[in-house]
Design a protein around this motif. Structure first.
Motif, PDB file in Angstrom:
ATOM      1  N   VAL A 267       0.873  -1.162   0.000  1.00 52.67           N
ATOM      2  CA  VAL A 267       0.000   0.000   0.000  1.00 52.67           C
ATOM      3  C   VAL A 267       0.913   1.216   0.000  1.00 52.67           C
ATOM      4  O   VAL A 267       1.623   1.462   0.974  1.00 52.67           O
ATOM      5  CB  VAL A 267      -0.936   0.009   1.231  1.00 52.67           C
ATOM      6  CG1 VAL A 267      -1.672   1.344   1.336  1.00 52.67           C
ATOM      7  CG2 VAL A 267      -1.932  -1.140   1.149  1.00 52.67           C
ATOM      8  N   MET A 268       0.921   1.940  -1.102  1.00 53.65           N
ATOM      9  CA  MET A 268       1.827   3.086  -1.218  1.00 53.65           C
ATOM     10  C   MET A 268       1.483   4.179  -0.211  1.00 53.65           C
ATOM     11  O   MET A 268       2.346   4.768   0.417  1.00 53.65           O
ATOM     12  CB  MET A 268       1.773   3.667  -2.629  1.00 53.65           C
ATOM     13  CG  MET A 268       2.392   2.757  -3.672  1.00 53.65           C
ATOM     14  SD  MET A 268       4.170   2.518  -3.428  1.00 53.65           S
ATOM     15  CE  MET A 268       4.797   4.133  -3.888  1.00 53.65           C
ATOM     16  N   GLU A 269       0.187   4.449  -0.099  1.00 55.34           N
ATOM     17  CA  GLU A 269      -0.277   5.411   0.889  1.00 55.34           C
ATOM     18  C   GLU A 269      -1.785   5.342   0.985  1.00 55.34           C
ATOM     19  O   GLU A 269      -2.447   4.695   0.175  1.00 55.34           O
ATOM     20  CB  GLU A 269       0.162   6.834   0.543  1.00 55.34           C
ATOM     21  CG  GLU A 269      -0.432   7.400  -0.735  1.00 55.34           C
ATOM     22  CD  GLU A 269       0.056   8.807  -1.006  1.00 55.34           C
ATOM     23  OE1 GLU A 269       1.223   9.113  -0.703  1.00 55.34           O
ATOM     24  OE2 GLU A 269      -0.739   9.607  -1.503  1.00 55.34           O
ATOM     25  N   MET A 270      -2.318   6.011   1.999  1.00 52.50           N
ATOM     26  CA  MET A 270      -3.750   6.151   2.163  1.00 52.50           C
ATOM     27  C   MET A 270      -4.066   7.646   2.141  1.00 52.50           C
ATOM     28  O   MET A 270      -3.404   8.427   2.805  1.00 52.50           O
ATOM     29  CB  MET A 270      -4.219   5.522   3.471  1.00 52.50           C
ATOM     30  CG  MET A 270      -3.940   4.037   3.548  1.00 52.50           C
ATOM     31  SD  MET A 270      -4.481   3.330   5.115  1.00 52.50           S
ATOM     32  CE  MET A 270      -6.267   3.461   4.943  1.00 52.50           C
ATOM     33  N   THR A 271      -5.052   8.015   1.351  1.00 51.50           N
ATOM     34  CA  THR A 271      -5.481   9.407   1.324  1.00 51.50           C
ATOM     35  C   THR A 271      -6.806   9.473   2.058  1.00 51.50           C
ATOM     36  O   THR A 271      -7.818   8.949   1.590  1.00 51.50           O
ATOM     37  CB  THR A 271      -5.622   9.924  -0.119  1.00 51.50           C
ATOM     38  OG1 THR A 271      -4.382   9.703  -0.798  1.00 51.50           O
ATOM     39  CG2 THR A 271      -5.949  11.398  -0.134  1.00 51.50           C
ATOM     40  N   ILE A 272      -6.782  10.098   3.230  1.00 53.14           N
ATOM     41  CA  ILE A 272      -7.930  10.001   4.133  1.00 53.14           C
ATOM     42  C   ILE A 272      -8.533  11.353   4.479  1.00 53.14           C
ATOM     43  O   ILE A 272      -9.405  11.437   5.345  1.00 53.14           O
ATOM     44  CB  ILE A 272      -7.547   9.261   5.434  1.00 53.14           C
ATOM     45  CG1 ILE A 272      -6.379   9.965   6.134  1.00 53.14           C
ATOM     46  CG2 ILE A 272      -7.213   7.811   5.149  1.00 53.14           C
ATOM     47  CD1 ILE A 272      -6.022   9.380   7.486  1.00 53.14           C
ATOM     48  N   GLU A 273      -8.079  12.407   3.767  1.00 50.57           N
ATOM     49  CA  GLU A 273      -8.699  13.704   4.043  1.00 50.57           C
ATOM     50  C   GLU A 273      -9.527  14.150   2.845  1.00 50.57           C
ATOM     51  O   GLU A 273     -10.751  14.237   2.926  1.00 50.57           O
ATOM     52  CB  GLU A 273      -7.654  14.745   4.481  1.00 50.57           C
ATOM     53  CG  GLU A 273      -6.670  15.230   3.465  1.00 50.57           C
ATOM     54  CD  GLU A 273      -5.671  14.193   3.010  1.00 50.57           C
ATOM     55  OE1 GLU A 273      -5.135  14.356   1.920  1.00 50.57           O
ATOM     56  OE2 GLU A 273      -5.419  13.209   3.745  1.00 50.57           O
ATOM     57  N   CYS A 274      -8.904  14.399   1.707  1.00 53.01           N
ATOM     58  CA  CYS A 274      -9.608  14.816   0.477  1.00 53.01           C
ATOM     59  C   CYS A 274      -9.088  13.940  -0.660  1.00 53.01           C
ATOM     60  O   CYS A 274      -8.175  14.349  -1.385  1.00 53.01           O
ATOM     61  CB  CYS A 274      -9.369  16.285   0.181  1.00 53.01           C
ATOM     62  SG  CYS A 274      -9.817  17.400   1.532  1.00 53.01           S
TER      63      CYS A 274
END
Length: 308
Positions: A267-274
């Protein structure tokens, strides 16, 4: 029963305009999904103490004075980071803290913006399948970190902005040090060749998987932001879906609109705001409003149980 949904982010004024097409797609879909009243305001127009703002009533197509504390729920479309040119960070930060203090349900929860202002979680959560990640500055002892890395590495600003400042470098101490600005924090990761075949982005609303897109770098690039990649709808494999669902469950973010970016087994990253919804790419113009309302309903339910 008609409710009032307040949205906070960036809007054009004094003549109203949507900040970006994806905002318009999402709001238009919400208008079709339910008969609720939707009011939109710019962070700079919000009184952080009273939560009152000059807002655009989308259905009535007129400016109104809106007490956002009286909204049934809030939808935060965008929020500034320190130094942002889009809105005054201090005012927006104070407004979010007041929203949290009052327990007003919001999607995404203001806790997301207050508790996860950057990508430090990639370092703090080694239990999750993120690539090996180190937090570094120009003054860091880089040699031991690079000894564990492959021949090429990726250096990323701690606060990302559409791929800006992300560089791919040989595993070389001096070259890496020269790429960093003094006093600034960065994330150091191995370069994953699998990224060249595309990054799989799986979207979750109300903690349920909804759709996915694949971002493929253009020839000569490795970054997968708007300017350096092509996007198309994608059907994840069973393994990718299982990986994303497991990470959503274990990461347990306060967000109800999330994106999980997968590259190979990582998982490269999680975008959890916008999380850049790519509504038209995925052809979910009708569904996104329904799913957004499911997230808002969950936020209202959570607030009723004292969870914000």
């Amino acid at each position: 029963m008609t409710r009032t949904i307040g949205t906070l982010g960036y809007v054009g004024r004094p003549e109203f305009a949507f900040d970006c097409p994806v905002d318009e797609d999402q709001i238009t879909s919400m208008l079709a999904a339910r008969d609720d009243r939707i009011v939109m305001a710019h962070w700079d127009d919000l009184d952080a103490k009273t939560l009152t703002a000059r807002a655009w009533d989308v259905r009535q197509e007129t400016w109104v004075s809106q007490d956002f504390s009286r909204c049934d729920a809030l939808l935060i479309l965008e929020a500034p980071i320190p130094g942002s040119k889009n809105a005054d960070f201090g005012n927006a930060d104070a407004g979010m803290r007041e929203i949290l203090r009052r327990g007003i349900p919001a999607v995404n929860s203001v806790r997301t913006f207050l508790e996860y202002p950057d990508k430090r979680y990639l370092v703090d959560r080694p239990d999750l399948p993120f690539p090996e990640t180190a937090l570094v500055t120009r003054a860091s002892d880089l040699a031991p970190l690079l000894a564990r890395m492959p021949d090429e590495v990726v250096l990323k600003p701690l606060v990302g902005c559409g791929g800006k400042g992300v560089v791919r470098l040989p595993r070389d101490v001096e070259g890496l040090r020269a790429a960093m600005e003094p006093g600034r924090e960065y994330l150091l990761q191995p370069f994953l060749p699998e990224i060249l075949a595309g990054e799989r982005c799986l979207y979750f609303l109300a903690k349920r998987y909804r759709y996915a897109v694949v971002k493929r770098p253009v020839p000569g690039e490795f970054r997968t932001n708007e300017a350096t990649a092509t996007y198309e709808r994608y059907e994840p494999t069973a393994e990718e879906l299982s990986l994303a669902e497991d990470v959503i469950r274990r990461f347990a973010s306060p967000s109800l609109i999330e994106r999980v970016d997968i590259c190979g087994r990582y998982v490269m990253e999680m975008t959890i705001e916008c999380p850049g919804l790519k509504i038209k790419v995925a052809e979910v113009q009708r569904e996104i409003g329904i799913w957004t309302y499911e997230a808002l309903d969950m936020a209202i339910e959570n607030a009723g149980r004292g969870v914000t």
